[in-house]
Design a protein around this motif. Structure first.
Motif, mmCIF file in Angstrom:
data_model
loop_
_atom_site.group_PDB
_atom_site.id
_atom_site.type_symbol
_atom_site.label_atom_id
_atom_site.label_comp_id
_atom_site.label_asym_id
_atom_site.label_seq_id
_atom_site.Cartn_x
_atom_site.Cartn_y
_atom_site.Cartn_z
ATOM 1 N N LYS C 207 0.812 -1.222 0.000
ATOM 2 C CA LYS C 207 0.000 0.000 0.000
ATOM 3 C C LYS C 207 0.839 1.262 0.000
ATOM 4 O O LYS C 207 0.434 2.284 -0.546
ATOM 5 C CB LYS C 207 -0.925 0.029 1.228
ATOM 6 N N SER C 208 2.032 1.186 0.637
ATOM 7 C CA SER C 208 2.850 2.401 0.690
ATOM 8 C C SER C 208 3.448 2.713 -0.675
ATOM 9 O O SER C 208 3.856 3.831 -0.935
ATOM 10 C CB SER C 208 3.950 2.228 1.731
ATOM 11 N N VAL C 209 3.515 1.706 -1.539
ATOM 12 C CA VAL C 209 4.112 1.935 -2.861
ATOM 13 C C VAL C 209 3.066 2.469 -3.833
ATOM 14 O O VAL C 209 3.328 3.404 -4.589
ATOM 15 C CB VAL C 209 4.717 0.627 -3.406
ATOM 16 N N ILE C 210 1.878 1.885 -3.815
ATOM 17 C CA ILE C 210 0.912 2.260 -4.848
ATOM 18 C C ILE C 210 0.349 3.652 -4.590
ATOM 19 O O ILE C 210 0.344 4.135 -3.458
ATOM 20 C CB ILE C 210 -0.253 1.258 -4.953
ATOM 21 N N LYS C 211 -0.103 4.281 -5.670
ATOM 22 C CA LYS C 211 -0.692 5.610 -5.550
ATOM 23 C C LYS C 211 -2.128 5.499 -5.055
ATOM 24 O O LYS C 211 -2.515 6.135 -4.094
ATOM 25 C CB LYS C 211 -0.666 6.302 -6.901
ATOM 26 N N THR C 212 -2.900 4.697 -5.766
ATOM 27 C CA THR C 212 -4.286 4.509 -5.336
ATOM 28 C C THR C 212 -4.814 3.242 -5.997
ATOM 29 O O THR C 212 -4.155 2.663 -6.861
ATOM 30 C CB THR C 212 -5.158 5.713 -5.725
ATOM 31 N N TYR C 213 -5.996 2.807 -5.572
ATOM 32 C CA TYR C 213 -6.671 1.715 -6.281
ATOM 33 C C TYR C 213 -7.574 2.322 -7.319
ATOM 34 O O TYR C 213 -8.349 3.227 -7.023
ATOM 35 C CB TYR C 213 -7.517 0.890 -5.310
ATOM 36 N N THR C 215 -10.812 2.198 -9.928
ATOM 37 C CA THR C 215 -12.114 1.559 -9.765
ATOM 38 C C THR C 215 -12.778 1.253 -11.099
ATOM 39 O O THR C 215 -13.728 0.498 -11.143
ATOM 40 C CB THR C 215 -13.066 2.446 -8.941
ATOM 41 N N ASP C 219 -11.086 5.760 -14.948
ATOM 42 C CA ASP C 219 -10.230 6.129 -13.849
ATOM 43 C C ASP C 219 -8.776 5.740 -14.161
ATOM 44 O O ASP C 219 -7.841 6.548 -14.094
ATOM 45 C CB ASP C 219 -10.781 5.313 -12.672
ATOM 46 N N LEU C 223 -5.277 8.005 -15.014
ATOM 47 C CA LEU C 223 -4.048 7.872 -14.226
ATOM 48 C C LEU C 223 -2.846 7.603 -15.137
ATOM 49 O O LEU C 223 -1.770 8.173 -14.955
ATOM 50 C CB LEU C 223 -4.189 6.735 -13.208
ATOM 51 N N GLU C 228 0.675 10.077 -14.003
ATOM 52 C CA GLU C 228 0.750 9.948 -12.552
ATOM 53 C C GLU C 228 1.113 8.530 -12.174
ATOM 54 O O GLU C 228 1.722 8.277 -11.137
ATOM 55 C CB GLU C 228 -0.584 10.335 -11.916
ATOM 56 N N LYS C 352 -7.836 -3.185 2.334
ATOM 57 C CA LYS C 352 -8.352 -1.812 2.208
ATOM 58 C C LYS C 352 -8.275 -1.057 3.522
ATOM 59 O O LYS C 352 -7.947 0.118 3.580
ATOM 60 C CB LYS C 352 -9.813 -1.873 1.731
#
Lengths: 355, 288, 355
Positions: C207-213, C215, C219, C223, C228, C352
């Motif tokens: 989680k610390s590596v990824i920018k976001t999930y 959907t 979307d 990205l 980004e 999550k």
């Protein structure tokens, strides 16, 4: 020293001047009324004294000190609002304690003070009542108590009786006067109802179009009005318009617009040839024939029975003349010929008011 | 005869309301409650019990998400109140009659677009390559683009923006009913601005404050799109877990239990809020 | 009964019959872009008595919708091949297909066999293939030329520049990337749970590596195109679309094998327009329609020359992404046994909610 003085106070809103060069001095402990029709500027004047409006020019002094720079909550002038403005979410006790708490008085002082003032307005022990449990007259007294507990220098009252029904209003007039005596505080009362002003006040200022027309005791205003406006506004009058034809000392002769010459007394600076109005109070008139120039003949139009204030309406040409008839003369019948008379010095002549 | 007629008209008047409440609110809730009590043993085999609730309480992920949702909803409600009150006061008391309608309309504008579009609006503004970040870089205020999405602060801002109107409307309508003379009386009797606000305006507006807070809290706790889209990877929200139970896990029984838990818990928060502030529904919302 | 009333009733009945006869409705439950307007228009021109109503959805929602209605409300659905068997066993929402009504010659035989193997219950076949594609990763070759597997999504080299969809695909892909074979573990829930725990831990660290999930496809596109994100889990069709806008963005089949899915035609149990459904199936399998369909979906039709029927730019994207060894290495999703989704759901929620 006066509790409240206004010196040349003027207030303009844009082009409109609501209050114009008003000066007044209210002696300590007196009941002073400002009487005028709605829109005459009396409410604006009161709001300036309370601090909700700032005068455009002039000065307002309380106990000799100018208060112009003081915000409303720092002036020791309290106000009873037109619709009383009791706080609906507080009990009676909390309403009265509000001002004391704002002043930072200790809880132990507040309780007894609230109880004492409730006692004085004749509602002892009603601290815990809700505002909507009170009758109109009780609310009135709570509104006054809420101010009086703060021992103000001046109490302002903004037509507080307006919302009451007639019977209660008559009663509250007397009660207000008594409360004022009891608290020995200066009351400044504004109203458009001349009977309220006359009954309660030590002095009355009659206000018209932003200006004071006359200041005086109720009796002086009634008996010796200084302008046509005061004569017409204070007390009842029959008003006859005409043209001044001749002035001889105190006595003057007026040619009525409807025809006929009558005699009266010029009370202002009107000169022969000016358009004037003649003011005749109903109680100055008598039924029956009189001397030339101090009588008119007509027909009885109707009889208005109202006990001691009964009136007879007499039609003279196209005008109705009201005559006081305290004896309720039973001899008159509708349609009968009748005459009214007066003494010339009771018929006041003023320059005609602009329509 | 006429009495029967009036009774009939009463029944006719109430029928749509009763049907609506019954069919669209009570019946589904009963269904949800019933489903939540079914324990799945295997395919098409169920028994009754509280297992779904036990599972819910036993799994820290669910408990914590519910608490987090409630806590953030309370924060959003508080912010909406603090920001909405001055706006409502301005609209109700200070603005002139004519500009009042325009101001009200401006508050309504966000409601004309859907939740989704509003959330994408925020995304376009706040993303790393979005309008704000790019502008700041261009003006030399920051050296390199910053990501303003995907954190709790953004979620809270987005939610406040979405719900603030529901705070403002009840506040405006209560404040409009307040006679200005009450404020003047408050000053006249010696109150400072703060005293008048604290002892007169706020107590007077309390019914509006309470209903506004209940509406915004419930709306926030039940919102779905805004926290998911703006919160990105760190946006656990309880409604998302209910969706997951129903849709991705096919676990209607557990999803129903979650739904009941959300309803009970938010109702509890509202009750606790009323108790803590010394209010009751009868003296505020239901007051005439 | 009065004659006029009878006539009225008869008329109404006639109208009702005529109404159903003249406009049969085909209610399609499918993926976004799986029913392009031009295809629907051509179909309605060819079969003027059929109206097509399209509802866009995804695997999970398709099943949830049909489960809620007991398989009614839609006439044709398009779930993926691995999501049919368990759903049918557990919720009984589909009905068997009559393969004789489908032009089976148009379909790629090995895909038909694959789907048959997955969706045969009690000797009855429930689905035929429509479009297939893969899930893998896509990378911006300028910034991440070395990306080659699932593990790169969590590589600190791309700190803050990676993305994934938090659904079951990423659990499976990550498991493959860690050297495990989740499909082989389907049969053993305990072992599967063990695997899920390892994957959960890995993805929480990630989680610390990824920018976001992400959907949805839009979307994800935003990205990637904005730069980004440089490496992301993706559907190949989305990657192919982006390749057309920025040739640096290519689909990378992970070295452990891209995960392959086949979207099917399946008829809900309560379907009321089976004939229309079969007509639609045969219609969209025609070569010229397949071309339009693939242009819209970006996925490959399950017809023998499916890749040739892709538009030019998509073909280029595919050849940039796949070589024969990648195609041989495809991992087709295996049938999900009941209960697995629940276990996966909990794992996803833990990921999550983790900080």
């Amino acid at each position: 020293m006066y509790d409240l003085s206004c010196a040349d106070v003027t207030k303009s809103f844009g082009n409109f001047t609501a209050v114009r060069n008003v000066s007044l001095d209210i002696p300590s402990g007196s009941f002073f009324s400002i009487l005028g029709p709605s829109g005459c500027g009396k409410t604006t004047l009161m709001r300036m004294i309370a601090g909700f409006e700032t005068p455009t020019s002039g000065d307002i002094r309380i106990k000799g000190d100018s208060v112009l720079t003081l915000p409303p909550n720092k002036r020791n002038v309290k106000m009873v609002f037109q619709h009383l403005a009791l706080f609906p979410m507080m009990t009676v006790g909390e309403n009265i304690a509000y001002g004391l708490r704002c002043r930072g008085e200790s809880k132990s002082d507040i309780g007894p003070k609230v109880a004492r003032v409730l006692d004085r307005v004749g509602l002892p022990g009603s601290e815990d009542k809700q505002i909507d449990q009170l009758s109109g007259g009780q609310k009135q007294r709570i509104a006054i108590a809420r101010c009086m507990v703060l021992e103000p220098d001046v109490l302002l009252l903004d037509e507080p009786l307006g919302a009451l029904d007639l019977k209660l209003r008559e009663h509250m007039k007397i009660e207000l006067k008594q409360l004022q005596h009891q608290f020995e505080t200066t009351f400044l009362y504004i109203t458009h109802d001349q009977s309220e002003a006359l009954v309660m006040s030590d002095n009355v200022a009659v206000m018209n179009a932003g200006r004071f027309e006359q200041i005086g005791s109720p009796k002086a205003l009634y008996d010796d009005p200084s302008s046509g406006f005061v004569a017409g506004f204070v007390g009842d009058s029959n008003v006859l318009s005409g043209t001044l034809t001749e002035v001889r000392g105190d006595e003057a002769q007026v040619m009525l617009d409807g025809g006929g010459l009558i005699l009266g007394r010029v009370c202002d600076a009107s000169k022969a040839g000016d358009k004037v109005e003649v003011f005749l109070r109903p109680e100055s008139l008598r039924l029956g024939a009189g001397a030339e120039g101090t009588m008119m003949a007509g027909k009885v139009e109707s009889l208005l029975f109202n006990g001691a204030s009964s009136r007879v309406l007499i039609r003279v040409d196209d005008q109705l003349i009201e005559v006081a008839d305290p004896e309720q003369s039973s001899s008159l019948v509708k349609g009968a010929d009748a005459q009214v008379r007066w003494s010339a010095d009771r018929a006041r002549i003023f320059a005609r008011r602009s329509a | 005869m006429s009495r029967d007629a009036s009774r009939l008209s009463l029944i006719l008047l109430f029928a749509p309301f009763v049907l609506w409440i019954g069919l669209l609110i009570i019946l589904p809730q009963v269904g949800i409650g019933y489903t939540s009590l079914r324990e799945k043993i295997s395919w098409n085999e169920y028994s009754f019990g509280l297992k779904n609730y036990v599972d819910f309480l036993g799994e820290p992920v669910y408990r914590n998400t519910l608490l987090r949702t409630a806590w953030m909803s309370i924060l959003v409600t508080a912010l909406a109140l603090v920001m909405g009150f001055p706006i409502a006061y301005y609209i109700a008391k200070i603005a002139r009659e004519r500009s009042r309608a325009a101001l009200f309309l401006m508050c309504l504008i966000p409601l004309w677009v859907s939740d989704l579009v509003r959330a994408y609006g925020w995304i376009v503004l706040l993303r790393e390559t979005g309008v704000i970040s790019t502008a700041l870089v261009k003006w030399g205020i920051i050296n390199q683009p910053i990501e303003m999405l995907y954190n709790d602060m953004t979620v809270i801002i987005g939610l406040v923006y979405t719900v603030i109107l529901f705070m403002i409307v009840p506040l405006v309508s209560t404040l409009q009913g307040m006679d200005d003379a009450l404020l003047e009386a408050g000053y006249n009797l010696g109150g400072s601005r703060l005293t008048v606000l604290r002892r007169i305006i706020i107590p007077y507006a309390m019914p509006g404050i309470v209903s506004g807070c209940i509406i915004t809290f419930m709306l926030t706790a039940g919102s779905y799109l805004t926290p998911i889209l703006l919160g990105g990877k760190n946006s656990s929200w309880f409604t998302e877990q209910i969706y997951n139970q129903f849709i991705t896990r096919y676990n209607w029984e557990s999803g129903s239990a979650f739904g009941v838990a959300l309803l009970v818990f938010t109702s509890f928060v509202v009750w606790a809020g009323l108790r803590l502030t010394g209010q009751s529904l009868a003296t505020t919302v239901a007051k005439d | 009964m009065k004659p006029s009333l009878r006539a009225l009733l008869a008329g109404t009945a006639m109208a009702l019959i005529a109404g159903t006869a003249s406009a049969e409705t085909l209610r399609l439950l499918t993926w976004g872009s799986y029913a392009p307007d031009e295809v629907v228009k051509l179909f309605e021109e060819e079969y003027p008595d059929i109206d097509v109503e399209v509802t866009f959805s995804n695997n999970e929602e398709m099943i949830a919708k049909l489960r809620a209605t007991g398989g009614t409300g839609f006439d044709l659905a398009q779930p993926s091949h691995d999501r049919i068997y368990a759903a049918q066993l557990e919720y009984n929402i589909y009905k068997p297909m009559d393969l004789s009504k489908i032009n089976m010659d148009a379909l790629t035989p090995n895909l038909v066999e694959g789907v048959k193997a997955n969706t045969t219950i009690d000797g009855e076949v429930y689905s035929v293939p429509h479009q297939w594609g893969t899930s893998g990763i896509m990378a911006n070759m300028k910034e991440a030329p070395d990306a080659k597997g699932w593990g790169d999504l969590c590589s600190e080299q791309y700190q803050g520049r990676t993305s994934m969809r938090l659904r079951r695909t990423i659990l499976l892909g990550t498991a493959f990337g860690m050297g495990m074979d989740p499909f082989a573990l389907y049969a053993d829930p305990a072992a599967y749970q063990d695997m899920l725990d390892k994957v959960t831990e890995k993805l929480i660290d990630c989680k610390s590596v990824i920018k976001t999930y992400w959907t949805g496809g839009d979307d994800l596109s935003a990205l990637m195109l904005s730069g980004e994100v440089v490496v992301s889990e993706t559907w190949d069709s989305t990657a192919f679309k982006l390749y057309g806008e920025n040739p640096d963005i290519v689909f990378v089949p992970p070295e452990t094998g891209a995960l392959a899915w086949i979207d099917t035609f399946t008829i809900p149990r309560g379907g009321e327009a089976d004939d229309a459904a079969y007509k639609w199936i045969n219609f969209v399998l025609r070569p010229e329609i397949t071309k339009m369909m693939s242009a819209s979906t970006g996925a490959i039709a399950a017809v023998p020359n499916g890749i040739d029927l892709m538009p030019e730019d998509k073909r280029a994207a595919i050849s940039a992404a796949f070589d024969q060894s990648d195609i041989d290495n495809l991992k087709f999703f295996a049938n999900i046994p009941p209960g697995i989704e629940d276990m996966e759901g909990l794992a996803l929620e833990r990921i999550k909610a983790a900080n």
